[in-house]
Design an enzyme around this catalytic site. Structure first.
Site, PDB file in Angstrom:
ATOM      1  N   LYS A  45      -2.852   9.468  11.551  1.00  0.00           N
ATOM      2  CA  LYS A  45      -2.752  10.897  11.876  1.00  0.00           C
ATOM      3  C   LYS A  45      -3.423  11.188  13.225  1.00  0.00           C
ATOM      4  CE  LYS A  45      -2.708  12.578   7.088  1.00  0.00           C
ATOM      5  NZ  LYS A  45      -3.452  13.349   6.070  1.00  0.00           N
ATOM      6  N   HIS A  85      22.959  -7.912  -7.521  1.00  0.00           N
ATOM      7  CA  HIS A  85      23.996  -8.082  -6.507  1.00  0.00           C
ATOM      8  C   HIS A  85      23.411  -7.854  -5.115  1.00  0.00           C
ATOM      9  CE1 HIS A  85      27.203  -8.206  -9.547  1.00  0.00           C
ATOM     10  NE2 HIS A  85      26.419  -7.377 -10.209  1.00  0.00           N
ATOM     11  N   GLU A 121      -1.432   2.327  -0.902  1.00  0.00           N
ATOM     12  CA  GLU A 121      -2.444   3.159  -0.265  1.00  0.00           C
ATOM     13  C   GLU A 121      -3.802   2.957  -0.925  1.00  0.00           C
ATOM     14  OE1 GLU A 121      -1.998   7.297   1.825  1.00  0.00           O
ATOM     15  OE2 GLU A 121      -2.338   7.657  -0.306  1.00  0.00           O
TER      16      GLU A 121
END
Length: 530
Positions: A455, A351, A322
């Site tokens: 937003k 793994h 950000e």
């Protein structure tokens, strides 16, 4: 480079801080002396930028804000005596509230003591407290913490169902700087409803962390919540862990917040050194710049070899991405900067994706987080002379060597143990590295126009949904998607209308779909009151 030369390079570039028992090893990053000489003058500007920031310069011009999270751990640096006093008083308020909650002086509506806490937040208001809780909370904390950090109804239900009848003993912290951010607001409304269903008064369990005067602050005053803690205008979400956002939940879990602040302060001091080789944050920033050619061309893979630090990579994702993911530089030029971060933990990742890291696309660099102390108490040998911790250390060193042998760069950060002091230092280290790197690449690390754009786009979708429902509720007959889009005045938004309709239908909201679902153009939509 042969083993002897590599050992010498390790010694030449090893950074060690005795007070923090902190090591930084950048010897497996393949920069040379010519690169260091070339970039050193740029760091003089970066150090000056950081000094200006700490002195109260406006660092977020979009919102005309200072950025002062460094003052939180050293109030004497604050540019205004009133800010200094406010920081000190907030910490005192948190400690006083913690004492009263733990003692039962402040108690819930229908129980002798609070036993749990729900923390409602989003972004930095959730990631920081979650990371610190995972790293530092004891096995039997004074309050068990639960997080609501999304607007997912099922996720909210899972948190509330785990508590079941324990809501009567649960404190709720609502964290929202403006008080209007949808995710914490939605979470609060959902939790309020759950309290009402159990005939409990929400306000007798509620605490607000917000800016004075915000919608949330006004609500807490009007409804007489248990407490309100101020979140300062000059604290950004991704750098808020040392504010009430992070300190309050930590204190309630019995975490030593003074030690966190002290560790961060000590690292801040170390990273103020205007000397590249003796500043660990500057060394990190230099490596990021070199590896990614100053353009973030390679991703940062964070591999903490400690279960307690599992969430560190998630925390760093927001802090780094950000802050550094910006379309424009400080002069308004299109640069599309950024530095992608991902990771999990070692040795689990050996793994999982270490195979690709060693032999796949070389589009990354690794950051190993090493913890010297294996456990508290006696060690156990899993085979003669070898403990589980020896295996873990061996996996780290082996993976680091295997990557280097195949031309993959890595950085190793080492701390002596996972405690509040060192966790505070780690948070401060990366906050400072991000600030210095942002100066090197000439971008603003302290605003987030892309987040704001998301937003706004979400609000547009909800506006379309409201219009759509009005049209459907008054429609005389089923309508095609195109007819719906035209009826609400947005004929170009037919795809969005389709997805809104599909979502509403799946959730029994009264929207009925007729036709072949795999062929959207064939669909007709109608409304029937649920």
């Amino acid at each position: 480079m042969d083993a002897q030369a590599l050992w010498q390079r390790y010694q030449d570039w090893l950074y060690y801080h005795p007070g923090l028992e902190f090591y930084l090893d950048i010897s497996r990053v393949r920069f040379d002396d010519a690169f260091v000489q070339k970039i050193t003058p740029q760091f003089q500007r970066a150090f000056a930028d950081m000094l200006a920031l700490e002195s109260g310069a406006i660092a977020n011009p979009d919102e005309d804000r200072m950025v002062g999270h460094y003052w939180l751990r050293d109030p004497s640096l604050a540019p205004d005596p009133a800010i200094k006093q406010e920081i000190i008083e907030i910490i005192e308020q948190i400690e006083d509230f913690q004492t009263k909650i733990h003692s039962g002086e402040i108690r819930p509506q229908a129980a002798p003591k609070f036993t749990d806490v729900i923390s409602i937040g989003i972004g930095g208001s959730a990631l920081g407290p979650q990371f610190v809780s995972e790293a530092l909370a004891g096995e039997d904390p004074p309050l068990n913490i639960h997080f609501i950090d999304n607007s997912d109804p099922d996720g909210i239900d899972r948190v509330l169902n785990r508590l079941k009848n324990g809501l009567s003993r649960t404190l709720v912290i609502v964290i929202s700087k403006s008080g209007g951010t949808p995710e914490p607001k939605n979470g609060m409304i959902e939790v309020q409803y759950a309290y009402a269903r159990q005939n409990l008064d929400f306000h007798r369990h509620a605490v607000a962390v917000t800016m004075p005067g915000s919608h949330l602050d006004q609500q807490a005053i009007k409804e007489n919540w248990l407490a309100r803690f101020p979140l300062q205008d000059w604290v950004g979400g991704r750098t808020s862990e040392m504010s009430a956002v992070g300190l309050l939940p930590a204190a309630l879990q019995g975490i030593d917040i003074k030690a966190m602040l002290a560790g961060a302060k000590e690292m801040d001091i170390a990273t103020r050194q205007a000397d590249l080789k003796n500043n660990p944050a500057a060394l990190l920033a230099m490596c990021w710049y070199f590896i990614g050619d100053g353009q973030g061309k390679k991703d940062m893979v964070v591999l903490p070899y400690k279960d307690r630090l599992l969430l560190f990579s998630r925390y760093l994702q927001q802090l780094v991405m950000e802050s550094l993911g910006k379309e424009k530089d400080l002069q308004g030029n299109i640069v599309n900067q950024g530095l992608a971060v991902y990771g999990n933990k070692g040795s689990t990742d050996q793994h999982a994706y270490v195979q690709q890291l060693r032999e796949g696309i070389p589009n990354f660099f690794a950051t190993f987080i090493e913890v010297l102390a294996d456990r508290q108490g006696e060690y156990l040998e899993v085979e003669p002379g070898v403990t589980s911790g020896d295996y873990l250390s061996g996996f780290l060193l082996g993976t680091r060597q295997a990557l280097y042998e195949n031309q993959r760069d890595s950085i190793t950060v080492t701390i002596s143990q996972v405690d509040a002091y060192r966790v505070g230092a780690l948070i401060a280290l990366y906050e400072r590295a991000v600030g210095l790197y942002a100066s090197l690449i000439n971008i603003n690390a302290y605003h987030q126009p892309g987040v704001e754009a998301g937003k706004k786009a979400g609000a547009v979708v909800l506006g379309l949904q409201n219009k759509l429902m009005q049209v459907l509720q008054s429609a005389k007959q089923p309508m095609t998607l195109q007819e719906l889009a035209s009826a609400i005045g947005n004929p170009e938004q037919v795809e969005t209308i389709y997805k809104i309709v599909r979502h509403l239908s799946a959730n029994q909201r009264g929207v009925l779909i007729q036709g072949e679902l795999g062929k959207p153009n064939s669909l007709k939509v109608t409304y029937q009151s649920p």
